[in-house]
Enzyme design. Sequence first.
Site, PDB file in Angstrom:
ATOM      1  N   GLY A  11       0.934  -1.050   0.061  1.00 51.26           N
ATOM      2  CA  GLY A  11      -0.072   0.039   0.090  1.00 51.26           C
ATOM      3  C   GLY A  11       0.790   1.228  -0.134  1.00 51.26           C
ATOM      4  O   GLY A  11       0.624   2.152  -0.588  1.00 51.26           O
ATOM      5  N   ASN A  12       1.901   1.295   0.724  1.00 51.15           N
ATOM      6  CA  ASN A  12       2.917   2.474   0.880  1.00 51.15           C
ATOM      7  C   ASN A  12       3.706   2.491  -0.571  1.00 51.15           C
ATOM      8  O   ASN A  12       3.810   3.660  -0.720  1.00 51.15           O
ATOM      9  CB  ASN A  12       3.905   2.267   1.941  1.00 51.15           C
ATOM     10  CG  ASN A  12       3.350   2.415   3.383  1.00 51.15           C
ATOM     11  OD1 ASN A  12       2.616   3.316   3.496  1.00 51.15           O
ATOM     12  ND2 ASN A  12       3.435   1.680   4.323  1.00 51.15           N
ATOM     13  N   LYS A 131      -1.680  -2.614  13.527  1.00 52.37           N
ATOM     14  CA  LYS A 131      -1.618  -2.245  12.232  1.00 52.37           C
ATOM     15  C   LYS A 131      -1.677  -0.916  11.674  1.00 52.37           C
ATOM     16  O   LYS A 131      -2.696  -0.275  12.213  1.00 52.37           O
ATOM     17  CB  LYS A 131      -2.894  -2.993  11.511  1.00 52.37           C
ATOM     18  CG  LYS A 131      -2.807  -2.829   9.906  1.00 52.37           C
ATOM     19  CD  LYS A 131      -1.716  -3.842   9.202  1.00 52.37           C
ATOM     20  CE  LYS A 131      -1.436  -3.269   7.812  1.00 52.37           C
ATOM     21  NZ  LYS A 131      -0.229  -3.870   7.532  1.00 52.37           N
TER      22      LYS A 131
HETATM   23  N1  LIG Z   1      15.915  -4.779   6.904  1.00 48.03           N
HETATM   24  C1  LIG Z   1      15.187  -3.924   5.923  1.00 48.03           C
HETATM   25  N2  LIG Z   1      15.550  -4.234   4.565  1.00 48.03           N
HETATM   26  C2  LIG Z   1      14.915  -3.358   3.720  1.00 48.03           C
HETATM   27  N3  LIG Z   1      14.023  -2.629   4.017  1.00 48.03           N
HETATM   28  C3  LIG Z   1      13.559  -2.204   5.419  1.00 48.03           C
HETATM   29  C4  LIG Z   1      14.188  -3.110   6.377  1.00 48.03           C
HETATM   30  N4  LIG Z   1      13.636  -2.822   7.763  1.00 48.03           N
HETATM   31  C5  LIG Z   1      12.677  -1.973   7.200  1.00 48.03           C
HETATM   32  N5  LIG Z   1      12.582  -1.703   6.000  1.00 48.03           N
HETATM   33  C6  LIG Z   1      11.708  -0.734   5.577  1.00 48.03           C
HETATM   34  O1  LIG Z   1      10.620  -1.468   5.033  1.00 48.03           O
HETATM   35  C7  LIG Z   1       9.741  -0.807   4.151  1.00 48.03           C
HETATM   36  C8  LIG Z   1       8.438  -1.806   3.516  1.00 48.03           C
HETATM   37  O2  LIG Z   1       7.409  -1.813   4.368  1.00 48.03           O
HETATM   38  P1  LIG Z   1       6.225  -0.960   4.231  1.00 48.03           P
HETATM   39  O3  LIG Z   1       6.559   0.473   3.331  1.00 48.03           O
HETATM   40  O4  LIG Z   1       5.507  -1.146   5.433  1.00 48.03           O
HETATM   41  O5  LIG Z   1       5.608  -2.063   3.160  1.00 48.03           O
HETATM   42  P2  LIG Z   1       4.405  -1.746   1.903  1.00 48.03           P
HETATM   43  O6  LIG Z   1       5.368  -1.502   0.674  1.00 48.03           O
HETATM   44  O7  LIG Z   1       3.706  -3.318   2.043  1.00 48.03           O
HETATM   45  O8  LIG Z   1       3.620  -0.940   2.392  1.00 48.03           O
HETATM   46  C9  LIG Z   1      11.021  -0.495   3.069  1.00 48.03           C
HETATM   47  O9  LIG Z   1      10.648   0.352   2.120  1.00 48.03           O
HETATM   48  C10 LIG Z   1      11.895   0.096   4.117  1.00 48.03           C
HETATM   49  O10 LIG Z   1      11.788   1.282   4.374  1.00 48.03           O
HETATM   50  N1  LIG Z   2      -3.441  -4.446   4.721  1.00 45.05           N
HETATM   51  C1  LIG Z   2      -2.075  -4.359   4.455  1.00 45.05           C
HETATM   52  O1  LIG Z   2      -1.272  -4.968   4.866  1.00 45.05           O
HETATM   53  O2  LIG Z   2      -1.772  -2.945   3.970  1.00 45.05           O
HETATM   54  P1  LIG Z   2      -0.371  -2.186   3.829  1.00 45.05           P
HETATM   55  O3  LIG Z   2       0.612  -3.338   2.926  1.00 45.05           O
HETATM   56  O4  LIG Z   2      -0.634  -1.247   2.876  1.00 45.05           O
HETATM   57  O5  LIG Z   2       0.330  -2.098   5.394  1.00 45.05           O
END
Ligand SMILES: Nc1ncnc2c1ncn2[C@@H]1O[C@H](COP(=O)(O)OP(=O)(O)O)[C@@H](O)[C@H]1O
Ligand SMILES: NC(=O)OP(=O)(O)O
Length: 316
Positions: A11-12, A131
């Site tokens: 989502g991010n 979450k």
């Molecule tokens: N060990 C790691 N290696 C790579 N990325 C990491 C690590 N620990 C934390 N991250 C962070 O986690 C992020 C991914 O999680 P998030 O943005 O919550 O996921 P999503 O893309 O599912 O929304 C990466 O973009 C990075 O900023």
């Molecule tokens: N539902 C859920 O896990 O969303 P994100 O990947 O955006 O955190």
Amino acid sequence: MSTLAVVAIGGNSLIRDNAHESVEDQYQAVVETAKHIVGMIEQGYEVIVTHGNGPQVGFILRRSEIAKDVAAMHQVPLVSCGADTQGAIGYQIQQAMDNEFKKRGMDKTAVTIVTQVVVSENDPAFQKPTKPIGSFYTKEQTAEIQKANPSWVMIEDAGRGYRRMVASPLPQEIVEKNVINKLVRDGYCVISVGGGGIPVIKSEDGSLRGVDAVIDKDFATSLLAADIKADVLIISTGVPTVYLNYGKPNEKALDKVTLAELKQYVAENHFAPGSMLPKIQAVISFLENGGKEAIITNPESLEEAVAGKTGTHIYP
Ligand SMILES: Nc1ncnc2c1ncn2[C@@H]1O[C@H](COP(=O)(O)OP(=O)(O)O)[C@@H](O)[C@H]1O
Ligand SMILES: NC(=O)OP(=O)(O)O
């Protein structure tokens, strides 16, 4: 059949930064991601796309709360906000995929499945929100928000700012898994398990009812991938690879890792809770339940990653 991949889009990763949170900006990110997924399909993969909804479900909930206060409208329950994101994001992915198929002259169709996911009413997560949803706030903004909304749980999210937290029970069963499996094996590109699925409680007579929560999409994606015996689970997020000592001067990219090594790195706290850790846990669960390979990378690296040229590859 060709190689079956389940690709989870974060989502991010659909929101590049605070200045790109509009629906139009997110569509542009979806279009970019869709190009790379279609590139994989051209290489011979059948693909199920799943997606997150953390930021988006928080935006919808907040709009509804504000509308309730300023226009006396009925508040939209969190479970319905999650269902709304499946439609809105699913629509964008479906349209972007179909446009890309047409552009490349491919005889392929994308279809979005509204997906319910069973959770336990007794899941301890209902007592402890973990979450993160919606926008990121500074410490100062958070203090103001907490004054106005004392019931909100707000926690720092992996060094990126403070966010509102909601309950995130573990997924137990993907209700529509058989139809998802049939459609992908019939050659459709299936978009499903959006936002981790719509959380539902199953009664003893088998009837379902929605419950306010947001399921982790990586956990739900891992469950689906194991259930339908996918060849590869791919988690597409904001980084090209997973790193040891992430963000530190001695940061080290991981290219090929075994399950045992990955568990060792978890024990050494290399992965931030709330961001990378759930992805790693989802990968571990997939490989422990029969999966042969998992890849973590970013959208623009998908084609190179499946060709083995980048990304973090994890094997049993
Ligand atoms: N060990 C790691 N290696 C790579 N990325 C990491 C690590 N620990 C934390 N991250 C962070 O986690 C992020 C991914 O999680 P998030 O943005 O919550 O996921 P999503 O893309 O599912 O929304 C990466 O973009 C990075 O900023
Ligand atoms: N539902 C859920 O896990 O969303 P994100 O990947 O955006 O955190």
